[in-house]
Design a protein around this motif. Sequence first.
Motif, PDB file in Angstrom:
ATOM      1  N   GLU A   1     -10.333  21.408 -12.120  1.00 49.35           N
ATOM      2  CA  GLU A   1      -9.489  20.814 -11.095  1.00 49.35           C
ATOM      3  C   GLU A   1      -9.739  19.304 -11.003  1.00 49.35           C
ATOM      4  O   GLU A   1     -10.802  18.814 -11.369  1.00 49.35           O
ATOM      5  CB  GLU A   1      -9.770  21.462  -9.732  1.00 49.35           C
ATOM      6  N   ARG A   2      -8.734  18.593 -10.517  1.00 48.89           N
ATOM      7  CA  ARG A   2      -8.862  17.150 -10.316  1.00 48.89           C
ATOM      8  C   ARG A   2      -9.843  16.865  -9.189  1.00 48.89           C
ATOM      9  O   ARG A   2      -9.739  17.422  -8.094  1.00 48.89           O
ATOM     10  CB  ARG A   2      -7.500  16.548  -9.954  1.00 48.89           C
ATOM     11  N   ALA A   3     -10.791  15.969  -9.434  1.00 48.56           N
ATOM     12  CA  ALA A   3     -11.736  15.576  -8.397  1.00 48.56           C
ATOM     13  C   ALA A   3     -11.086  14.579  -7.447  1.00 48.56           C
ATOM     14  O   ALA A   3     -10.106  13.903  -7.797  1.00 48.56           O
ATOM     15  CB  ALA A   3     -12.976  14.955  -9.043  1.00 48.56           C
ATOM     16  N   PRO A   4     -11.581  14.461  -6.220  1.00 49.35           N
ATOM     17  CA  PRO A   4     -11.032  13.454  -5.295  1.00 49.35           C
ATOM     18  C   PRO A   4     -11.109  12.052  -5.906  1.00 49.35           C
ATOM     19  O   PRO A   4     -12.094  11.696  -6.570  1.00 49.35           O
ATOM     20  CB  PRO A   4     -11.937  13.574  -4.063  1.00 49.35           C
ATOM     21  N   CYS A   5     -10.047  11.262  -5.668  1.00 47.53           N
ATOM     22  CA  CYS A   5      -9.960   9.912  -6.232  1.00 47.53           C
ATOM     23  C   CYS A   5      -9.965   8.871  -5.117  1.00 47.53           C
ATOM     24  O   CYS A   5      -9.486   9.111  -4.007  1.00 47.53           O
ATOM     25  CB  CYS A   5      -8.680   9.761  -7.048  1.00 47.53           C
ATOM     26  N   CYS A   6     -10.484   7.717  -5.453  1.00 46.57           N
ATOM     27  CA  CYS A   6     -10.513   6.583  -4.526  1.00 46.57           C
ATOM     28  C   CYS A   6      -9.162   5.866  -4.612  1.00 46.57           C
ATOM     29  O   CYS A   6      -8.845   5.237  -5.634  1.00 46.57           O
ATOM     30  CB  CYS A   6     -11.653   5.649  -4.903  1.00 46.57           C
ATOM     31  N   VAL A   7      -8.365   5.956  -3.568  1.00 49.06           N
ATOM     32  CA  VAL A   7      -6.999   5.420  -3.594  1.00 49.06           C
ATOM     33  C   VAL A   7      -6.701   4.703  -2.271  1.00 49.06           C
ATOM     34  O   VAL A   7      -7.347   4.955  -1.255  1.00 49.06           O
ATOM     35  CB  VAL A   7      -5.965   6.554  -3.808  1.00 49.06           C
ATOM     36  N   PRO A   8      -5.676   3.823  -2.278  1.00 53.42           N
ATOM     37  CA  PRO A   8      -5.255   3.205  -1.008  1.00 53.42           C
ATOM     38  C   PRO A   8      -4.659   4.252  -0.072  1.00 53.42           C
ATOM     39  O   PRO A   8      -3.870   5.108  -0.497  1.00 53.42           O
ATOM     40  CB  PRO A   8      -4.194   2.189  -1.446  1.00 53.42           C
ATOM     41  N   VAL A   9      -5.022   4.169   1.193  1.00 58.48           N
ATOM     42  CA  VAL A   9      -4.472   5.087   2.190  1.00 58.48           C
ATOM     43  C   VAL A   9      -3.704   4.337   3.276  1.00 58.48           C
ATOM     44  O   VAL A   9      -3.100   4.962   4.147  1.00 58.48           O
ATOM     45  CB  VAL A   9      -5.594   5.945   2.827  1.00 58.48           C
ATOM     46  N   ALA A  10      -3.737   3.014   3.239  1.00 58.53           N
ATOM     47  CA  ALA A  10      -2.956   2.196   4.172  1.00 58.53           C
ATOM     48  C   ALA A  10      -2.593   0.886   3.482  1.00 58.53           C
ATOM     49  O   ALA A  10      -3.367   0.371   2.661  1.00 58.53           O
ATOM     50  CB  ALA A  10      -3.738   1.927   5.456  1.00 58.53           C
ATOM     51  N   TYR A  11      -1.414   0.394   3.819  1.00 64.66           N
ATOM     52  CA  TYR A  11      -0.898  -0.803   3.158  1.00 64.66           C
ATOM     53  C   TYR A  11      -0.382  -1.794   4.190  1.00 64.66           C
ATOM     54  O   TYR A  11       0.016  -1.419   5.300  1.00 64.66           O
ATOM     55  CB  TYR A  11       0.259  -0.457   2.213  1.00 64.66           C
ATOM     56  N   ASP A  12      -0.381  -3.060   3.786  1.00 59.74           N
ATOM     57  CA  ASP A  12       0.331  -4.098   4.512  1.00 59.74           C
ATOM     58  C   ASP A  12       1.584  -4.449   3.722  1.00 59.74           C
ATOM     59  O   ASP A  12       1.592  -4.345   2.477  1.00 59.74           O
ATOM     60  CB  ASP A  12      -0.533  -5.362   4.646  1.00 59.74           C
ATOM     61  N   PRO A  13       2.647  -4.873   4.405  1.00 58.65           N
ATOM     62  CA  PRO A  13       3.819  -5.365   3.667  1.00 58.65           C
ATOM     63  C   PRO A  13       3.587  -6.782   3.173  1.00 58.65           C
ATOM     64  O   PRO A  13       2.584  -7.417   3.491  1.00 58.65           O
ATOM     65  CB  PRO A  13       4.922  -5.326   4.730  1.00 58.65           C
ATOM     66  N   MET A  14       4.509  -7.281   2.394  1.00 60.64           N
ATOM     67  CA  MET A  14       4.539  -8.696   2.025  1.00 60.64           C
ATOM     68  C   MET A  14       5.829  -9.290   2.568  1.00 60.64           C
ATOM     69  O   MET A  14       6.897  -8.695   2.447  1.00 60.64           O
ATOM     70  CB  MET A  14       4.463  -8.893   0.509  1.00 60.64           C
ATOM     71  N   GLU A  15       5.712 -10.467   3.165  1.00 62.88           N
ATOM     72  CA  GLU A  15       6.875 -11.168   3.699  1.00 62.88           C
ATOM     73  C   GLU A  15       7.264 -12.285   2.737  1.00 62.88           C
ATOM     74  O   GLU A  15       6.462 -13.167   2.451  1.00 62.88           O
ATOM     75  CB  GLU A  15       6.563 -11.762   5.068  1.00 62.88           C
ATOM     76  N   VAL A  16       8.476 -12.225   2.223  1.00 62.30           N
ATOM     77  CA  VAL A  16       9.011 -13.273   1.354  1.00 62.30           C
ATOM     78  C   VAL A  16       9.956 -14.131   2.182  1.00 62.30           C
ATOM     79  O   VAL A  16      10.966 -13.634   2.702  1.00 62.30           O
ATOM     80  CB  VAL A  16       9.753 -12.683   0.142  1.00 62.30           C
ATOM     81  N   ILE A  17       9.609 -15.402   2.356  1.00 58.62           N
ATOM     82  CA  ILE A  17      10.469 -16.337   3.073  1.00 58.62           C
ATOM     83  C   ILE A  17      11.308 -17.065   2.038  1.00 58.62           C
ATOM     84  O   ILE A  17      10.803 -17.891   1.274  1.00 58.62           O
ATOM     85  CB  ILE A  17       9.640 -17.324   3.911  1.00 58.62           C
ATOM     86  N   ASP A  18      12.580 -16.704   1.967  1.00 54.59           N
ATOM     87  CA  ASP A  18      13.496 -17.207   0.938  1.00 54.59           C
ATOM     88  C   ASP A  18      14.281 -18.387   1.505  1.00 54.59           C
ATOM     89  O   ASP A  18      15.166 -18.222   2.337  1.00 54.59           O
ATOM     90  CB  ASP A  18      14.438 -16.082   0.504  1.00 54.59           C
ATOM     91  N   CYS A  19      13.926 -19.594   1.054  1.00 56.56           N
ATOM     92  CA  CYS A  19      14.609 -20.814   1.500  1.00 56.56           C
ATOM     93  C   CYS A  19      15.626 -21.210   0.434  1.00 56.56           C
ATOM     94  O   CYS A  19      15.243 -21.579  -0.679  1.00 56.56           O
ATOM     95  CB  CYS A  19      13.618 -21.944   1.716  1.00 56.56           C
ATOM     96  N   ASN A  20      16.907 -21.130   0.744  1.00 55.40           N
ATOM     97  CA  ASN A  20      17.911 -21.592  -0.204  1.00 55.40           C
ATOM     98  C   ASN A  20      18.770 -22.657   0.434  1.00 55.40           C
ATOM     99  O   ASN A  20      18.509 -23.105   1.554  1.00 55.40           O
ATOM    100  CB  ASN A  20      18.750 -20.419  -0.742  1.00 55.40           C
ATOM    101  N   GLU A  21      19.836 -23.075  -0.270  1.00 52.01           N
ATOM    102  CA  GLU A  21      20.606 -24.222   0.190  1.00 52.01           C
ATOM    103  C   GLU A  21      21.448 -23.916   1.418  1.00 52.01           C
ATOM    104  O   GLU A  21      21.869 -24.825   2.130  1.00 52.01           O
ATOM    105  CB  GLU A  21      21.523 -24.717  -0.948  1.00 52.01           C
ATOM    106  N   GLU A  22      21.724 -22.653   1.673  1.00 43.56           N
ATOM    107  CA  GLU A  22      22.589 -22.287   2.778  1.00 43.56           C
ATOM    108  C   GLU A  22      21.809 -21.906   4.031  1.00 43.56           C
ATOM    109  O   GLU A  22      22.102 -22.367   5.120  1.00 43.56           O
ATOM    110  CB  GLU A  22      23.504 -21.129   2.348  1.00 43.56           C
ATOM    111  N   GLU A  23      20.813 -21.038   3.886  1.00 47.51           N
ATOM    112  CA  GLU A  23      20.054 -20.579   5.037  1.00 47.51           C
ATOM    113  C   GLU A  23      18.736 -19.980   4.558  1.00 47.51           C
ATOM    114  O   GLU A  23      18.468 -19.904   3.358  1.00 47.51           O
ATOM    115  CB  GLU A  23      20.859 -19.556   5.850  1.00 47.51           C
ATOM    116  N   THR A  24      17.929 -19.556   5.504  1.00 51.16           N
ATOM    117  CA  THR A  24      16.619 -18.991   5.200  1.00 51.16           C
ATOM    118  C   THR A  24      16.597 -17.527   5.619  1.00 51.16           C
ATOM    119  O   THR A  24      17.079 -17.166   6.693  1.00 51.16           O
ATOM    120  CB  THR A  24      15.516 -19.763   5.936  1.00 51.16           C
ATOM    121  N   PHE A  25      16.026 -16.693   4.730  1.00 50.04           N
ATOM    122  CA  PHE A  25      15.910 -15.278   5.002  1.00 50.04           C
ATOM    123  C   PHE A  25      14.446 -14.859   4.934  1.00 50.04           C
ATOM    124  O   PHE A  25      13.642 -15.471   4.225  1.00 50.04           O
ATOM    125  CB  PHE A  25      16.702 -14.449   3.989  1.00 50.04           C
ATOM    126  N   ILE A  26      14.131 -13.805   5.671  1.00 53.61           N
ATOM    127  CA  ILE A  26      12.837 -13.148   5.540  1.00 53.61           C
ATOM    128  C   ILE A  26      13.075 -11.774   4.932  1.00 53.61           C
ATOM    129  O   ILE A  26      13.870 -10.989   5.453  1.00 53.61           O
ATOM    130  CB  ILE A  26      12.130 -13.039   6.892  1.00 53.61           C
TER     131      ILE A  26
END
Length: 489
Positions: free
Chosen positions: A450-475
Amino acid sequence: MLILVLFWSSFGPAGTAATVLQNTPCFEDDLAVALHDATGKDGQLVNSSTALFGICTGSDNSSQSALTELSAGIRRKNRARVEFLHPSAVLVSEKDDQEAVMVTFDLPQSPLLKLKPVLVLAFKKALTDEDLDVTFSSLSLQPHTQSACASEGTLYILLTGKSSEGNADQRWEISVQAKSPNMKQNLKDVLIGGKPGSMTPLLLFSVETGTNGRSGSSVAPLQATSRSFLCELRRFLDAVLPQHRSDTPLVRHDSLQSLPRLALDPSTSETLLAGIINSSASTVFSFHSWSSSIPARPGQLALSPALLEEVGQRLEKNEQQIRELIRQETVTQSVSEKLGRLRELSGFQRQDPAAEGESQYNGFLLLKALQMVTRTYNIQRRLRVTRSAPSTSQRICGLVSLTMSFEGFFLVPKEGDIGNCRGSCAFPMSNGNNHAVLLNSYIERGNVNERAPCCVPVAYDPMEVIDCNEEETFIIIKPDMVAKECGCR
């Protein structure tokens, strides 16, 4: 004084006319700041400016004098604007003797040409190859023959030009020749290159006040404009963030799953803005659709007095943390000057609820940038503590650093720590659930299929991309991007 700038990328076949390519977003502003920073407060050239501008030491001083004069001019507060004039045509070819490269470009009519010009040859990227000593010869230069000494880190070459007597169209022909026979091929590789492409002539600009010619566009390199603030923000982040030089494959951030993008403008809800201000998520700034040929539209926000005060308080807190990094010599002293210039360009005033929406927008972006910097160094500090722990605890499942490179020249930062989990899930188990405990007990009784327990991520943070273009800014929110907690599963 005028500056004619040629932006070198790669040329097409020798003898063909160059086509105009899109410029990098902060090219003009970067050049203005490089000229500004070329001299210190004492008016003398700083050591790094000699290599940056390809100035030869111990030879003619025309380029050195031009750089000193330009830097002093931009530093004076009465220098109000910068003028741009695009050459109408450019031709690059090899001379008959194959020992030199001829660069020919045509300039349209303009009263600006009556002023003393300085020709700036700007490379797309700083040179990294061996030293290249070059001679430029032309009746359009003053003196007619000038030298440049390009070395590692050279991004610009300065040549002093000859002012014209009228407004007629002009054609400048400049012969470029390597001083050493061994450098001839290297010169051709730098100027002509082996890939299809072209040299992009950018602009002619003046730092003199009272100039009557208005044939080009104008910007104020050190004034509080939207473009200047965003370019200074990018330079600040490049200077303060650690450079890992990761060899990992490039990953396009727009190929990852995203939540619907959110506009950053006066209609943005207070709840959303408060959530982003309080977020611990990693942040990336994107300028991928931003062109230097079109001025960036100023961003706007309409913050309530309470949220404006919160942004101000958090800015002060993060600025103090940055200055503590400077005091500890974790980052260089020059970061302090860049931070001060950035704060000044932002125009943000926490005690002025009636402040313009653009200054609130700048203050918001500055806060997210400083939060990103302090977060990065806090992660590094935590990882150092983990690595210095006793060897017995190092084997236990835990969070480690994993740096990834993001594809795209206009992403800041270009790399990000997404974290990963590594270590043993044997007893004593770290953050294991009931299933992992039972599974581990089952394996230890000899059931090895059987597969043994593995060390894995159990919680995550998002990443925020601040997109600055010629018309407006988006997150743009990229969910589950950064591992923040590990466990055995």
